[in-house]
Design a protein around this motif. Structure first.
Motif, PDB file in Angstrom:
ATOM      1  N   ALA A 484       0.827  -1.202   0.000  1.00 25.36           N
ATOM      2  CA  ALA A 484       0.000   0.000   0.000  1.00 25.36           C
ATOM      3  C   ALA A 484       0.868   1.262   0.000  1.00 25.36           C
ATOM      4  CB  ALA A 484      -0.938  -0.018   1.211  1.00 25.36           C
ATOM      5  N   LYS A 485       1.925   1.281   0.835  1.00 26.61           N
ATOM      6  CA  LYS A 485       2.792   2.444   0.911  1.00 26.61           C
ATOM      7  C   LYS A 485       3.529   2.676  -0.416  1.00 26.61           C
ATOM      8  CE  LYS A 485       5.197   1.340   4.415  1.00 26.61           C
ATOM      9  NZ  LYS A 485       6.282   1.464   5.411  1.00 26.61           N
ATOM     10  N   THR A 486       4.002   1.586  -1.032  1.00 24.92           N
ATOM     11  CA  THR A 486       4.699   1.715  -2.302  1.00 24.92           C
ATOM     12  C   THR A 486       3.772   2.254  -3.389  1.00 24.92           C
ATOM     13  OG1 THR A 486       6.134  -0.131  -1.715  1.00 24.92           O
ATOM     14  CG2 THR A 486       6.054   0.488  -4.025  1.00 24.92           C
ATOM     15  N   GLY A 487       2.568   1.764  -3.425  1.00 22.76           N
ATOM     16  CA  GLY A 487       1.608   2.229  -4.416  1.00 22.76           C
ATOM     17  C   GLY A 487       1.233   3.685  -4.220  1.00 22.76           C
ATOM     18  N   ILE A 488       1.045   4.092  -2.952  1.00 21.46           N
ATOM     19  CA  ILE A 488       0.690   5.491  -2.679  1.00 21.46           C
ATOM     20  C   ILE A 488       1.830   6.425  -3.084  1.00 21.46           C
ATOM     21  CG2 ILE A 488       0.212   7.136  -0.835  1.00 21.46           C
ATOM     22  CD1 ILE A 488      -1.276   4.864   0.620  1.00 21.46           C
ATOM     23  N   ALA A 489       3.072   6.044  -2.719  1.00 22.83           N
ATOM     24  CA  ALA A 489       4.221   6.888  -3.036  1.00 22.83           C
ATOM     25  C   ALA A 489       4.415   6.993  -4.550  1.00 22.83           C
ATOM     26  CB  ALA A 489       5.476   6.327  -2.380  1.00 22.83           C
ATOM     27  N   ARG A 490       4.218   5.878  -5.268  1.00 19.12           N
ATOM     28  CA  ARG A 490       4.390   5.919  -6.715  1.00 19.12           C
ATOM     29  C   ARG A 490       3.304   6.744  -7.376  1.00 19.12           C
ATOM     30  NH1 ARG A 490       3.553   2.363 -11.302  1.00 19.12           N
ATOM     31  NH2 ARG A 490       2.410   0.877 -10.044  1.00 19.12           N
ATOM     32  N   ALA A 491       2.128   6.694  -6.804  1.00 18.13           N
ATOM     33  CA  ALA A 491       1.015   7.462  -7.359  1.00 18.13           C
ATOM     34  C   ALA A 491       1.259   8.962  -7.244  1.00 18.13           C
ATOM     35  CB  ALA A 491      -0.289   7.086  -6.662  1.00 18.13           C
ATOM     36  N   GLU A 492       2.042   9.374  -6.214  1.00 24.30           N
ATOM     37  CA  GLU A 492       2.346  10.796  -6.075  1.00 24.30           C
ATOM     38  C   GLU A 492       3.174  11.301  -7.250  1.00 24.30           C
ATOM     39  OE1 GLU A 492       4.310  11.233  -2.407  1.00 24.30           O
ATOM     40  OE2 GLU A 492       2.537  10.888  -1.171  1.00 24.30           O
ATOM     41  N   ASN A 493       4.066  10.468  -7.811  1.00 24.82           N
ATOM     42  CA  ASN A 493       4.855  10.803  -9.005  1.00 24.82           C
ATOM     43  C   ASN A 493       5.611  12.121  -8.846  1.00 24.82           C
ATOM     44  OD1 ASN A 493       5.708   9.849 -11.459  1.00 24.82           O
ATOM     45  ND2 ASN A 493       4.199  11.028 -12.621  1.00 24.82           N
ATOM     46  N   THR A 494       6.137  12.374  -7.658  1.00 27.99           N
ATOM     47  CA  THR A 494       6.873  13.613  -7.375  1.00 27.99           C
ATOM     48  C   THR A 494       8.338  13.430  -7.723  1.00 27.99           C
ATOM     49  OG1 THR A 494       5.351  14.108  -5.588  1.00 27.99           O
ATOM     50  CG2 THR A 494       7.427  15.311  -5.612  1.00 27.99           C
ATOM     51  N   SER A 495       8.854  14.340  -8.548  1.00 30.30           N
ATOM     52  CA  SER A 495      10.244  14.236  -8.979  1.00 30.30           C
ATOM     53  C   SER A 495      11.164  14.972  -8.007  1.00 30.30           C
ATOM     54  CB  SER A 495      10.407  14.838 -10.382  1.00 30.30           C
ATOM     55  OG  SER A 495      11.755  14.882 -10.744  1.00 30.30           O
ATOM     56  N   ASP A 496      12.400  14.507  -7.956  1.00 29.88           N
ATOM     57  CA  ASP A 496      13.419  15.207  -7.174  1.00 29.88           C
ATOM     58  C   ASP A 496      13.934  16.437  -7.899  1.00 29.88           C
ATOM     59  OD1 ASP A 496      13.190  13.170  -5.385  1.00 29.88           O
ATOM     60  OD2 ASP A 496      14.913  12.051  -6.141  1.00 29.88           O
ATOM     61  N   THR A 497      13.545  16.609  -9.165  1.00 33.62           N
ATOM     62  CA  THR A 497      14.059  17.687 -10.007  1.00 33.62           C
ATOM     63  C   THR A 497      12.906  18.528 -10.534  1.00 33.62           C
ATOM     64  OG1 THR A 497      15.874  16.253 -10.720  1.00 33.62           O
ATOM     65  CG2 THR A 497      15.461  18.216 -12.031  1.00 33.62           C
ATOM     66  N   ARG A 498      13.113  19.834 -10.548  1.00 33.14           N
ATOM     67  CA  ARG A 498      12.106  20.714 -11.140  1.00 33.14           C
ATOM     68  C   ARG A 498      12.801  21.860 -11.871  1.00 33.14           C
ATOM     69  NH1 ARG A 498      10.708  25.256  -7.831  1.00 33.14           N
ATOM     70  NH2 ARG A 498      11.725  25.233  -5.788  1.00 33.14           N
ATOM     71  N   VAL A 499      12.110  22.359 -12.881  1.00 28.52           N
ATOM     72  CA  VAL A 499      12.648  23.452 -13.696  1.00 28.52           C
ATOM     73  C   VAL A 499      12.420  24.767 -12.966  1.00 28.52           C
ATOM     74  CG1 VAL A 499      12.507  24.666 -15.892  1.00 28.52           C
ATOM     75  CG2 VAL A 499      12.244  22.174 -15.824  1.00 28.52           C
ATOM     76  N   LEU A 500      13.515  25.508 -12.738  1.00 30.41           N
ATOM     77  CA  LEU A 500      13.397  26.821 -12.098  1.00 30.41           C
ATOM     78  C   LEU A 500      13.104  27.913 -13.125  1.00 30.41           C
ATOM     79  CD1 LEU A 500      16.260  26.922  -9.433  1.00 30.41           C
ATOM     80  CD2 LEU A 500      13.823  26.583  -9.064  1.00 30.41           C
ATOM     81  N   ASP A 501      13.911  27.967 -14.170  1.00 31.73           N
ATOM     82  CA  ASP A 501      13.734  28.973 -15.222  1.00 31.73           C
ATOM     83  C   ASP A 501      13.475  28.269 -16.542  1.00 31.73           C
ATOM     84  OD1 ASP A 501      14.273  31.219 -13.565  1.00 31.73           O
ATOM     85  OD2 ASP A 501      16.412  30.777 -13.685  1.00 31.73           O
ATOM     86  N   GLU A 502      12.396  28.654 -17.190  1.00 28.27           N
ATOM     87  CA  GLU A 502      12.119  28.109 -18.511  1.00 28.27           C
ATOM     88  C   GLU A 502      13.192  28.567 -19.488  1.00 28.27           C
ATOM     89  OE1 GLU A 502       9.863  25.991 -19.297  1.00 28.27           O
ATOM     90  OE2 GLU A 502       8.826  25.951 -17.359  1.00 28.27           O
ATOM     91  N   ALA A 503      13.364  27.814 -20.567  1.00 30.31           N
ATOM     92  CA  ALA A 503      14.392  28.143 -21.553  1.00 30.31           C
ATOM     93  C   ALA A 503      14.142  29.525 -22.133  1.00 30.31           C
ATOM     94  CB  ALA A 503      14.396  27.097 -22.673  1.00 30.31           C
ATOM     95  N   ARG A 504      15.194  30.345 -22.145  1.00 30.61           N
ATOM     96  CA  ARG A 504      15.084  31.714 -22.659  1.00 30.61           C
ATOM     97  C   ARG A 504      16.442  32.150 -23.209  1.00 30.61           C
ATOM     98  NH1 ARG A 504      17.310  35.167 -18.893  1.00 30.61           N
ATOM     99  NH2 ARG A 504      17.735  34.232 -16.856  1.00 30.61           N
ATOM    100  N   MET A 505      16.392  33.178 -24.058  1.00 30.26           N
ATOM    101  CA  MET A 505      17.624  33.685 -24.655  1.00 30.26           C
ATOM    102  C   MET A 505      18.373  34.545 -23.642  1.00 30.26           C
ATOM    103  SD  MET A 505      18.172  35.908 -28.148  1.00 30.26           S
ATOM    104  CE  MET A 505      18.065  37.542 -27.437  1.00 30.26           C
ATOM    105  N   GLU A 506      19.687  34.365 -23.600  1.00 32.19           N
ATOM    106  CA  GLU A 506      20.526  35.163 -22.720  1.00 32.19           C
ATOM    107  C   GLU A 506      20.813  36.509 -23.381  1.00 32.19           C
ATOM    108  OE1 GLU A 506      21.931  34.649 -19.717  1.00 32.19           O
ATOM    109  OE2 GLU A 506      20.969  32.713 -19.392  1.00 32.19           O
ATOM    110  N   GLY A 507      20.451  37.596 -22.691  1.00 36.76           N
ATOM    111  CA  GLY A 507      20.714  38.930 -23.220  1.00 36.76           C
ATOM    112  C   GLY A 507      19.793  39.275 -24.368  1.00 36.76           C
ATOM    113  N   THR A 508      20.153  40.350 -25.063  1.00 40.84           N
ATOM    114  CA  THR A 508      19.335  40.830 -26.179  1.00 40.84           C
ATOM    115  C   THR A 508      20.071  40.770 -27.508  1.00 40.84           C
ATOM    116  OG1 THR A 508      20.092  43.097 -25.740  1.00 40.84           O
ATOM    117  CG2 THR A 508      18.041  42.385 -24.675  1.00 40.84           C
ATOM    118  N   GLU A 509      21.366  40.426 -27.475  1.00 35.88           N
ATOM    119  CA  GLU A 509      22.177  40.392 -28.686  1.00 35.88           C
ATOM    120  C   GLU A 509      22.763  38.991 -28.877  1.00 35.88           C
ATOM    121  OE1 GLU A 509      22.716  42.822 -30.886  1.00 35.88           O
ATOM    122  OE2 GLU A 509      21.430  44.238 -29.809  1.00 35.88           O
ATOM    123  N   PRO A 510      23.084  38.629 -30.103  1.00 36.99           N
ATOM    124  CA  PRO A 510      23.761  37.342 -30.323  1.00 36.99           C
ATOM    125  C   PRO A 510      25.143  37.346 -29.696  1.00 36.99           C
ATOM    126  CG  PRO A 510      23.707  38.631 -32.357  1.00 36.99           C
ATOM    127  CD  PRO A 510      22.835  39.345 -31.368  1.00 36.99           C
TER     128      PRO A 510
END
Length: 818
Positions: A484-510
């Motif tokens: 039961a505990k294993t099934g509940i924990a797997r159902a949570e599907n919580t990752s140890d990793t999360r995205v802080l900043d979405e992909a974006r261009m650095e600066g305004t110039e190439p």
């Protein structure tokens, strides 16, 4: 006399910084043109180069694994906790930059097709918005690395072009590639959605799913290229960079660069998505394995429990035995406790052995891997495991900065080996201790079994049945809770990793091309190119001071002739016209009342007296090229010697380009050429007198159309010079430029002193090398250089303020006339 020859004889070679900077200043326009040219090239490059942009995203990784499915829970009361192993962040960097993850990402995004729109000289990659899209037929051969040009004719039609003579074709069956060296010319009109097939390619070009007006790219040449997926993955493998923002932080910045911002953003977003998804998939796979194991165990235990429950009910019914006596109840309780302890010890022994096998199998691994299962209660072993894990992490970290042969790595490897042996010894000791404890439990259970054997038969049988039922019931409850505990924990599907900043261009110039850097480099290069020319090819530079002569020629400098501007104040011009008879005199000359200039010619005369003590002789004056002042120096040296009381005659021996006399009337005036050709028998008929200097005579000449060499080397020329030597103290020969013709060398044997005129800002340094090569070594002892046009500043003729100027007329001639 200022003896410059000592500098030559001593081999002095000094660096004149003033001269160097004067040369730079003199070439200022060359520097300016060079800088402007390099800057223009930089601008053209910036305009034509494909701009490269930098795109980044950031991830937060929970290195403690607090959200891991199998790492945060504890067993039911009486169980043991799982050991939490921290993530090795350097391993996570390796996973993110791994070839397999990057290849998975480019495959998901189908980066095999690259689209381009060429406008002018720029061929810009497109992504996300294009008039068409290409769908490859993965079961057919495909050509790689060759651009397909597409000309959109209408909303429904296009024309396809390909022109190649060297390309790569992939075999979809086995994934191999082959280089094809043959000419491939293809041109055909298709409708969008038609299948395009050839021996080397197969695909469908269809209109984009979103609306793109045909005229959006009317000014651009559209094309696409099919690329080998491994090449695309390797390209991204080389340009993706992952770094933690701080040593103490578990936040990672992932950076990629490319010509299209939208494409790089899509790549980073997909890369982080795949990384998180793969991590969850790996954890879910472990959880699924544990669930499957528990269900299998539960299936067997459930069957056994049901079997013993039925057997217990039937026994009570048949034997009419409902309750156990106090002795039997007490024995049942003790047996249950001992059985649970025995089961726990057996599990511990099994786990210890699993850890021992895991450690033995991973001795040469870069990462310490813990086996899955229940944890260890022994604090010493837990401490050993964590210490070994830290050493493995430290070694993984060091491998990013040092080589395997580094001393630090050698020490770490020895520490890992030592910690591994300590852990194995403690695990083996724990196994031995558990086996001893298990033997004690078995002895106690045997003692209780002896007591139970004394019970009545019916009660004895009932006790055994109930004891087995209780054991299976406890195991069933324990495994059910874990499932039961294993099934509940797997159902949570919580990752140890999360995205802080979405992909974006650095600066305004190439980031490329770097305009500031390119302009700086262009300016530096523009300055360096002329500077290198000046330094590496100094012989191309003109002579500006005497130091250059001393450094590049073995001939000594006999005098510096001060520069004089004929337009300056103090110059006088007198004109006289001759009558054309034997009493001919100079007609046109410039009397330059400039004391410093006249004094420099007096120094030349004095130095000639020092090197030729007889005060007589034949002096030959020449230069490498015209316009260096040989005639000017010949005239004024003659005036100076004649003013000093020496009978002097100047002979113009340049039969090709006479320059001694300003104008010569060929009909009335005769000269050296007429004498040598036999028109005049007596040389005295071609000798003319100076109007003001009685001791100065001269012999002019006119252009000779015959064989000059023959006449200058004739006995008549030799006899003339012999006669003049007996009649005059000094015979000055104004000879042709030695760099153009060899006439000077024909007269070399008749000369007592050779003077070579080198003019400032006219003569070049390499002329000096030519002089050294032209003059035979035995003649160099009487060869000297006149530095013509020397600057007035720095010369020693500066006594005017204290001694005044000689009031006599300072006569200097520029030209002679008849």
């Amino acid at each position: 006399m200022k003896d410059n020859s000592g500098k030559i004889l001593d081999g002095q070679n000094e660096v004149d910084l003033k001269s160097f900077f004067r040369r730079i200043y003199k070439n200022k326009y060359l520097f300016l043109i060079s800088v402007i040219g390099c800057v223009v090239l930089a601008i053209i490059y910036i305009k034509l180069a494909t701009p490269v942009y930098e795109v980044s995203t950031s991830l937060l990784i929970d290195s403690k694994g607090r959200n891991r499915v199998l790492g945060e829970s504890e067993y039911v009361e009486g169980g043991v906790g799982l050991i939490e192993i921290e993530k090795n962040l350097y391993n996570e960097i390796g996973i993110i930059k791994s070839y397999s993850l990057i290849k998975q990402t480019v495959e998901d995004l189908d980066f095999r097709i690259s689209y381009f729109a060429k406008s002018g000289f720029k061929n810009q990659e497109q992504y996300g918005y294009f008039p068409f899209e290409v769908v490859l037929n993965d079961s057919s051969a495909q050509i790689y690395g060759v651009p397909f040009e597409v000309k959109v004719i209408s909303e429904n039609k296009y024309k396809l072009f390909i022109d190649a003579d060297d390309f790569v074709v992939a075999n979809p069956v086995n994934g191999t590639t082959r280089q094809i060296e043959q000419e491939l010319n293809f041109s055909k009109e298709y409708s969008f959605g038609d299948s395009v097939k050839n021996n080397f390619f197969s695909f469908i070009i269809k209109r984009s799913s979103y609306e793109v007006p045909v005229n959006s790219y009317s000014d651009s040449e559209l094309s696409f290229t099919i690329r080998y997926i491994d090449d695309v993955a390797n390209e991204y493998l080389g340009k993706v960079d992952v770094n933690n923002i701080d040593v103490q932080a578990s936040i990672f910045k992932i950076v990629s660069e490319g010509a299209n911002v939208a494409k790089e953003k899509a790549f980073l977003e997909k890369l982080t998505e795949n990384y998180i998804h793969n991590e969850l998939g790996s954890r879910n796979k472990i959880a699924s394995g544990k669930e499957e194991f528990i269900r299998n165990q539960l299936h067997g235990i459930s069957d056994s429990l049901s079997k013993f429950e039925v057997r217990l009910e039937e026994f009570k019914k048949d034997k009419k035995a409902v309750n156990l006596s106090a002795t039997a109840t007490n024995a049942l309780g003790q047996t249950n406790d001992l059985q649970m302890q025995s089961a726990k010890l057996k599990m511990d022994i099994g786990y210890y052995n699993a850890v021992i096998n895991s450690v033995e199998n991973n001795r040469n691994s870069d990462e310490f891997i813990m086996p899955s299962g229940i944890g260890i209660e022994d604090p010493l072993i837990n401490q050993n495991i964590l210490a070994l894990k830290q050493l493995y992490d430290e070694r993984s970290k060091k491998k990013f900065f040092v080589t395997s042969n580094n001393q630090e790595m050698t020490i770490l490897n020895k520490q890992v080996q030592g910690a591994t042996e300590v852990l194995l010894n403690n695990l083996r000791s724990a196994v031995q201790s558990s086996r001893i404890a298990l033997g004690g439990l078995n002895s106690r259970m045997s003692s209780i079994d002896s007591q139970i054997s004394t019970l009545p038969t019916t009660e004895f049988e009932l006790l055994n049945i109930q004891r087995q039922r209780t054991l299976y019931e406890n195991l069933f409850n324990y495994l059910s809770q874990e499932l039961a505990k294993t099934g509940i924990a797997r159902a949570e599907n919580t990752s140890d990793t999360r995205v802080l900043d979405e992909a974006r261009m650095e600066g305004t110039e190439p980031i490329k091309p770097q305009k500031t850097l390119l302009f700086a480099l262009a300016i530096i290069l523009g300055l360096l190119l002329p500077l290198v020319k000046i330094i590496l090819w100094p012989s191309e530079a003109v002579i500006e001071n005497i130091n250059q002569i001393l450094a590049n020629s073995e001939m000594p400098v006999i005098a510096n002739i001060v520069h004089y501007d004929s337009k300056s104040k103090g110059s006088k011009l007198a004109k006289s016209i001759s009558n054309g008879n034997a009493d001919k005199v100079f007609g046109t000359y410039s009397e330059i009342a400039l004391w410093k200039q006249k004094e420099s010619f007096r120094e030349l005369g004095a130095n000639l007296k020092l090197i030729n003590s007889s005060g007589k002789g034949v002096i030959g004056i020449t230069s490498i090229l015209p316009e260096e002042g040989k005639t000017y120096n010949a005239i004024n040296l003659g005036i100076t010697l004649a003013e000093a009381g020496k009978k002097t005659i100047i002979v113009d021996t340049d039969l090709r380009n006479p320059s001694l006399v300003e104008r010569l009337n060929e009909a009335e005036t005769k000269g050296l050429s007429n004498y040598l050709t036999g028109e005049i028998d007596n040389y005295k008929n071609i000798v003319y007198s100076h109007k003001k200097v009685s001791n100065l005579k001269f012999i002019p000449t006119s252009v000779l159309q015959g064989n000059v060499h023959e006449l200058l080397s004739s006995d008549k020329m030799t006899g003339l010079l012999d006669s003049l030597k007996h009649e005059y103290d000094y015979v000055i020969l104004d000879t042709p430029a030695v760099g153009l013709v060899s006439d000077f060398l024909l007269l070399l044997d008749s000369m007592d002193i050779n003077l070579f005129v080198v003019r400032r800002n006219i003569s070049k340094v390499n002329f000096l090398e030519d002089l050294d090569q032209l003059i035979p070594s035995e003649k160099k002892k009487k060869s000297y250089i006149i530095f013509n046009g020397a600057l007035k500043k720095g010369n020693r003729y500066g006594y005017r303020s204290k001694y005044g100027v000689n009031q006599e007329e300072q006569l200097v001639d520029e030209k002679l006339s008849i």
